[in-house]
Design an enzyme around this catalytic site. Structure first.
Site, PDB file in Angstrom:
ATOM      1  N   ASP A   1      18.268   1.635  -6.891  1.00 12.13           N
ATOM      2  CA  ASP A   1      18.819   1.697  -8.240  1.00 12.13           C
ATOM      3  C   ASP A   1      17.711   1.359  -9.234  1.00 12.13           C
ATOM      4  OD1 ASP A   1      20.092   0.976 -10.732  1.00 12.13           O
ATOM      5  OD2 ASP A   1      21.976   0.730  -9.646  1.00 12.13           O
TER       6      ASP A   1
ATOM      7  N   HIS B   1      21.763   4.998 -10.497  1.00 14.20           N
ATOM      8  CA  HIS B   1      22.482   3.896 -11.131  1.00 14.20           C
ATOM      9  C   HIS B   1      23.950   4.286 -11.215  1.00 14.20           C
ATOM     10  CE1 HIS B   1      22.885   0.264 -13.378  1.00 14.20           C
ATOM     11  NE2 HIS B   1      23.210   0.852 -14.512  1.00 14.20           N
TER      12      HIS B   1
ATOM     13  N   SER C   1      26.983  -1.839 -13.946  1.00 12.90           N
ATOM     14  CA  SER C   1      25.774  -2.324 -14.603  1.00 12.90           C
ATOM     15  C   SER C   1      26.043  -3.676 -15.279  1.00 12.90           C
ATOM     16  CB  SER C   1      25.278  -1.268 -15.595  1.00 12.90           C
ATOM     17  OG  SER C   1      23.967  -1.533 -16.040  1.00 12.90           O
TER      18      SER C   1
END
Length: 470
Positions: free
Chosen positions: A410, A439, A196
């Protein structure tokens, strides 16, 4: 996005960061009762790298030692921004293949401004339940008046409660801290795994310190462009990409769940429940659940397929009005102070409130599932500090040692942002993409093809000649 132009060369930037080798790490037990085999140390770094002789802060660092023939250290970051990272090696040691844990010391750290590394404080209290307010959602009619007041108040509290060092909580400085950690570990080069926001941090480190970067894996890839406003705007596309996975899952179990017999019916249920809560929030012991709280909790439950049953239970509780069964996890408040500092210090944000209002109304039409949130106003619009230096421009200059791993659906870092990062890195990178949702790609979705590509790269340096779709 407006940005003050500063002519700072890459060499000057790297030179600013190191200031010589750090003291050798001295390992001991970790604070807070974190168990062995995790061990911890602290690395002293300048608060302001422009004044290396000034005040210092301690960066908390952790390690799980390699269990076999060691080849190096694998530093890692869990994302956020704002997420503490000292527990990550312990967590990853349980999920990584033995071939990886044999070869690498797993290195975690609390980035500056988080956890035990000079944490910032924006006054978010444990009792806050309104994820919608924290997430920047507009009012049910699309007005941003309330979120403007909230954003202004948060900016004021951040400055008041965090003190004069707040402007130094930036991604560039965190990358410099990483290089100090590398030096304290006695490593000439460091490998890296980031998810991320951690993908952007890894790209920045690899840009600022290309020759000190070994094998770099960026998982669930953030866009390198238009920070951080562009990152937020991507949330609308991410939700649109991912929501159909849950809708299909719920429709297939309609006999038990009663949330809709088709994906379109499930979508209609979601929009209807959110609108219902907009009109009449559901009172619970933890506080009223508004439509925006419901929307944000739904979005967060889409991060991982294993939480689909929790999401279905939330919808059922709202549908039946069973307040005791409503479970809200205000996870945002854990990371939000550190995240706000990074968002607002890294880059200049627009300050025209009327422009935000227009953007929200347009975004609501384009992405009704997120109700205008991606275009909403943030505390950064009222931030009193200007960025101390330019955003690091991610380019293809440097060794070809980066692998991107990405799910196609995602909700947080959608594929289109990953493709932007892939393009920016050019020949430095390859990308492996999984036909999966959620994710987190590597060791998260059970995609053996993607997992195999990443593991091979980490363990023996094998990287595909071309991008791979799994």
């Amino acid at each position: 996005m407006i940005f003050t132009k500063m002519l700072v060369t890459l060499a000057m930037t790297a030179g600013l960061t190191t200031g010589g080798m750090s003291d050798t790490a001295q390992w001991q037990g970790c604070p807070g009762g974190l168990p062995a085999p995790l061990e911890c140390t602290s690395v002293q770094v300048p608060m302001d790298y422009g004044n290396p002789g000034g005040s210092k802060i301690s960066i908390e660092v952790s390690r799980v030692k390699a269990t076999g023939r060691r080849r190096g250290a694998l530093m890692m970051n869990p994302g956020g921004p704002g997420s503490p990272g000292i527990q990550m090696p312990l967590q990853m040691a349980q999920s990584l293949p033995k071939s990886v844990t044999d070869e690498y010391d797993l290195i975690g750290f609390d980035p500056r401004g988080t956890g035990r590394s000079a944490p910032v404080d924006c006054g978010f209290t444990p009792g806050q339940i309104d994820l919608g307010a924290m997430g920047g959602y507009p009012s049910p009619d699309g007005s941003i008046a309330a979120s403007v007041d909230h954003a202004r108040t948060v900016a004021q509290r951040c400055v008041q409660d965090s003190g004069p060092d707040l402007p130094y909580i930036t991604t560039n400085n965190t990358a410099r801290d990483m290089d100090r950690i590398r030096a304290a570990l006695g490593e000439q080069q460091i490998s890296y795994y980031g998810t991320s926001y951690g993908t952007y941090l890894g790209a920045v480190y690899s840009t600022m310190f290309p020759q000190r970067s070994d094998r770099i894996v960026l998982d669930s890839v953030n866009t390198p462009n238009d920070l951080w406003r562009g990152t937020f705007l991507n949330f609308g596309q991410g939700m649109a990409d991912r929501f159909p996975d849950f809708a299909s899952w719920a429709a297939a179990q309609d006999a038990a769940l009663h949330l809709g017999a088709t994906p379109d019916a499930v979508r209609a249920t979601y929009l209807g429940l959110a609108a219902q809560l907009d009109q009449t929030p559901l009172p619970t012991k933890a506080g009223p659940v508004s439509g925006n709280t419901f929307r944000e909790q739904t979005r967060e439950y889409l991060y991982n397929t294993v939480t689909f049953p929790d999401l279905a239970q939330l919808w059922q509780a709202v549908k039946t009005g069973d307040a005791d069964a409503v479970q809200i996890n205000p996870s945002l408040q854990v990371i939000l102070s550190g995240a706000t500092a990074i968002w607002c210090n890294d880059a200049e944000w627009p300050r025209n409130i009327a422009a935000y209002q227009r953007d929200v109304l347009r975004n609501r039409q384009q992405y009704p599932l997120t109700a205008g949130m991606p275009a909403g106003i943030e505390p950064c619009a009222f931030w009193p500090y200007r960025p101390a230096e330019p955003v690091t421009r991610i380019t293809d200059h440097g060794p070809s040692n980066i692998l991107l791993a990405q799910n196609e659906r995602d909700p947080a870092t959608p594929l289109r942002g990953a493709l932007e990062m892939r393009k920016a890195l050019g020949s430095r990178a390859r990308m492996v993409t999984a036909n999966a949702g959620g994710h987190g790609a590597y060791r998260m979705t059970g995609n053996a093809c993607l997992d195999g590509v990443v593991t091979a790269f980490l363990t023996d340096g094998t990287r595909p000649d071309n991008d791979v779709r799994c």
